[in-house]
Write an enzyme that holds these catalytic residues in place. Structure first.
Site, PDB file in Angstrom:
ATOM      1  CG  HIS A   1      62.617 -15.108  47.565  1.00 18.59           C
ATOM      2  ND1 HIS A   1      63.133 -16.264  48.079  1.00 18.59           N
ATOM      3  CD2 HIS A   1      61.539 -15.506  46.811  1.00 18.59           C
ATOM      4  CE1 HIS A   1      62.430 -17.302  47.673  1.00 18.59           C
ATOM      5  NE2 HIS A   1      61.455 -16.875  46.918  1.00 18.59           N
ATOM      6  NE  ARG A   2      64.474 -13.159  40.714  1.00 16.64           N
ATOM      7  CZ  ARG A   2      64.509 -12.778  39.439  1.00 16.64           C
ATOM      8  NH1 ARG A   2      64.590 -11.492  39.149  1.00 16.64           N
ATOM      9  NH2 ARG A   2      64.465 -13.661  38.446  1.00 16.64           N
ATOM     10  CB  SER A   3      66.146 -18.948  42.933  1.00 19.99           C
ATOM     11  OG  SER A   3      66.684 -18.439  41.727  1.00 19.99           O
TER      12      SER A   3
ATOM     13  CD  GLU B   1      55.299 -16.174  40.902  1.00 21.51           C
ATOM     14  OE1 GLU B   1      55.067 -16.377  42.119  1.00 21.51           O
ATOM     15  OE2 GLU B   1      56.438 -15.971  40.470  1.00 21.51           O
TER      16      GLU B   1
ATOM     17  CG  ASP C   1      56.368 -19.327  40.098  1.00 19.94           C
ATOM     18  OD1 ASP C   1      55.935 -19.423  38.926  1.00 19.94           O
ATOM     19  OD2 ASP C   1      57.374 -18.653  40.402  1.00 19.94           O
TER      20      ASP C   1
ATOM     21  CD  GLN D   1      60.995 -21.487  39.511  1.00 19.67           C
ATOM     22  OE1 GLN D   1      61.631 -21.497  38.472  1.00 19.67           O
ATOM     23  NE2 GLN D   1      60.584 -20.365  40.077  1.00 19.67           N
ATOM     24  CD  GLU D   2      58.909 -20.238  43.257  1.00 19.00           C
ATOM     25  OE1 GLU D   2      58.134 -19.583  43.973  1.00 19.00           O
ATOM     26  OE2 GLU D   2      59.787 -19.725  42.537  1.00 19.00           O
TER      27      GLU D   2
ATOM     28  CG  ASP E   1      58.160 -13.834  38.189  1.00 17.54           C
ATOM     29  OD1 ASP E   1      58.805 -12.804  37.950  1.00 17.54           O
ATOM     30  OD2 ASP E   1      58.714 -14.866  38.639  1.00 17.54           O
TER      31      ASP E   1
ATOM     32  CG  HIS F   1      64.195 -22.606  41.712  1.00 17.70           C
ATOM     33  ND1 HIS F   1      63.216 -21.799  42.237  1.00 17.70           N
ATOM     34  CD2 HIS F   1      64.911 -21.824  40.844  1.00 17.70           C
ATOM     35  CE1 HIS F   1      63.317 -20.573  41.708  1.00 17.70           C
ATOM     36  NE2 HIS F   1      64.326 -20.580  40.871  1.00 17.70           N
TER      37      HIS F   1
ATOM     38  CE  LYS G   1      60.932 -13.164  41.041  1.00 18.85           C
ATOM     39  NZ  LYS G   1      60.996 -14.079  39.868  1.00 18.85           N
TER      40      LYS G   1
ATOM     41  CE  LYS H   1      57.876 -15.946  44.131  1.00 18.56           C
ATOM     42  NZ  LYS H   1      57.844 -16.988  43.116  1.00 18.56           N
TER      43      LYS H   1
ATOM     44  CB  SER I   1      63.181 -19.497  36.458  1.00 22.58           C
ATOM     45  OG  SER I   1      62.532 -18.869  37.543  1.00 22.58           O
TER      46      SER I   1
ATOM     47  CD  GLU J   1      62.716 -19.679  45.320  1.00 22.55           C
ATOM     48  OE1 GLU J   1      61.540 -19.946  45.653  1.00 22.55           O
ATOM     49  OE2 GLU J   1      63.003 -18.821  44.471  1.00 22.55           O
TER      50      GLU J   1
HETATM   51  P1  PGA Z   1      64.015 -16.926  40.177  1.00 23.58           P
HETATM   52  O1  PGA Z   1      62.703 -17.662  40.670  1.00 23.58           O
HETATM   53  O2  PGA Z   1      64.446 -16.008  41.239  1.00 23.58           O
HETATM   54  O3  PGA Z   1      64.950 -18.062  39.912  1.00 23.58           O
HETATM   55  O4  PGA Z   1      63.619 -16.181  38.911  1.00 23.58           O
HETATM   56  C1  PGA Z   1      61.691 -17.014  41.368  1.00 23.58           C
HETATM   57  C2  PGA Z   1      60.391 -17.002  40.619  1.00 23.58           C
HETATM   58  O5  PGA Z   1      60.295 -17.500  39.471  1.00 23.58           O
HETATM   59  O6  PGA Z   1      59.420 -16.469  41.133  1.00 23.58           O
HETATM   60 ZN    ZN Z   2      57.996 -16.774  39.439  1.00 23.10          ZN
END
Ligand code: PGA
Ligand code: ZN
Length: 424
Positions: A364-366, A284, A241, A162-163, A311, A153, A336, A387, A40, A204
């Site tokens: 991190h990243r996914s 987030e 998130d 997403q999270e 983000d 994800h 990131k 995270k 994402s 993740e």
């Molecule tokens: P991504 O997701 O690494 O797929 O961008 C992580 C996030 O959105 O924080």
């Molecule tokens: Zn994010």
């Protein structure tokens, strides 16, 4: 002194190729680092350079970044002092020559930049966190454990958000926080099983049940926290998130799971209700990457009691963070390294946030590898929270396990950030 640099194409946790760089110094020190990759991704992120050769890894090959590193980057950096991280990164930035790493790719430059830092630390015989930070003051972060995955994800089979993360800030140490988190993860798994949900996991490592709303995961998580024997709110908080840029279409937020299309103001109302009903301490990307008006409203409404992290909004980019600070558009930044492409620029983003009393959450990243750079980086920068996914899956626990080692080695000097690790 940097003697040689070599790169190769390796696989990430999603089975896609990524760049690994290997730096050798004249003293014999050798270090590797690998770039992660998002799904994402924000539209304002620095470029991720891929070959685009159809028929080879679906176009996702990174042979071009590898040859850049083995050619002009090695030629340019050979002979530079690895201890001069800023000079090395500036050389990379100049070689690229664009604001968003459009020539070399941030995945190319970051792998080199991180490997140089790691080689320098090795040459000095120090931990990476000691080398990058203040060896007298190691601050262990609250682990933001992503235990339920949705959105892209989870292939859009779960919630739109997403999270769903848990933050065991009430624990006395990082090691205890990680234990609490793992116990809650297992309690959630048992609960999902009882309810007849799948316990398959997303990118993740969090579970990816096909729930019927974006609120249902919060009820499940609160119950899992209690079943594991912890107090939701007092000991363990919840972070979200939504990654809302990924369901923002035509100026509105489309919650497919609930059959609703909401305006920014309605989304803000919804977040206020969630923060009233659940121990939500972080949101987030509650709003989309260019919805600055929405972000200002969100911050005016919830900014005094919830950490609001940008983000996709800020993409670890100092210019965008400066705008956010000027406009009161958030109160924290997600960090990131691969969104910007060098260690030096990542440090600048963290420092800018901290100088303005904002939070900085390293991430991190996914798509990940077992590279643990961000674990050391978080301790060095004293950001208070990190995270890096579920307390499961090798590429996620690699970072948490590195933090266990750091806490153990730091001994008495180690402090766990706890509730103070958040700006609100
Ligand atoms: P991504 O997701 O690494 O797929 O961008 C992580 C996030 O959105 O924080
Ligand atoms: Zn994010």
């Amino acid at each position: 002194t940097i003697q040689s640099i070599r790169a190769r194409e390796i696989l990430d946790s999603r089975g896609n190729p990524t760049v690994e760089a290997e730096v050798t110094l004249a003293c014999g020190a050798l270090a590797r680092a690998a770039s992660p990759s998002g799904a994402s991704t924000g539209v304002h992120e620095a470029l991720e350079l891929r070959d685009g050769v159809i028929g080879r890894y679906g176009g996702k090959g990174v042979q071009r970044p590898v040859s850049l590193i083995n050619g002009e980057i090695r030629d340019r950096l050979a002979g530079l002092d690895a201890l001069e991280q800023q000079a090395v990164d500036e050389a990379l930035i100049r070689l690229d020559g664009t604001p968003n790493k459009e020539n070399l790719g941030a995945n190319t430059t970051l792998a080199v930049s991180m490997a140089v830092a790691r080689a320098a630390a090795a040459a000095e015989g120090r931990w990476l966190w000691e080398y990058l930070g203040d060896p007298a003051r190691p601050l262990l972060p609250v682990p933001m454990l992503n235990i339920l995955n949705g959105g892209v994800h989870a292939n859009w089979q779960g919630p739109d958000f997403q999270e769903y993360m848990i933050a065991p800030y009430g624990a006395p140490t990082f090691a205890e926080a990680l234990r609490w988190g793992a116990e809650i993860y297992h309690a959630l798994k048992a609960l999902l099983k009882e309810k007849g949900y799948s316990t398959g996991v997303g990118d993740e490592g969090g579970f990816a049940p096909t729930v019927s709303s974006n609120t249902e995961p919060l009820d499940l998580i609160v119950e899992a926290i209690e079943r594991a024997g912890y107090d939701p709110g007092r000991e363990v908080g919840i972070a979200l998130d939504p990654a809302s840029s990924s369901f923002y279409t035509g100026g509105a937020y489309e919650l497919r799971t609930e059959g609703l299309t909401l305006t920014a103001a309605e989304m803000v109302d919804r977040y206020r209700e969630l923060a009233d009903a659940y121990p939500v301490i972080v949101i987030e990307d509650g709003l989309a990457e260019d919805d600055w008006d929405g972000w200002r409203l969100l911050t005016a409404t919830l900014g005094d009691r919830v950490e609001l992290v940008g983000d996709d909004l800020f993409v670890t980019n100092v210019a965008r963070i400066e705008r956010g600070i000027r406009e009161g558009a958030a109160n924290a930044v997600l960090i990131k390294p691969n969104q910007i492409g060098t260690v030096t620029e990542t440090i600048a983003a963290v420092r800018l946030a901290q100088k303005n009393g904002w939070g900085a959450m390293v991430s991190h990243r996914s798509g990940e590898t077992v590279d643990t750079f961000i674990a050391d980086f978080t301790v060095a920068m004293q950001t208070g929270h990190l995270k890096t996914g579920a307390p499961a899956r090798g590429e996620r626990v690699a970072k948490y396990n590195q933090l266990l080692r750091i806490e153990e080695a730091a001994g008495e000097a180690a402090r766990y950030a706890g509730r103070g690790g958040f700006v609100r």
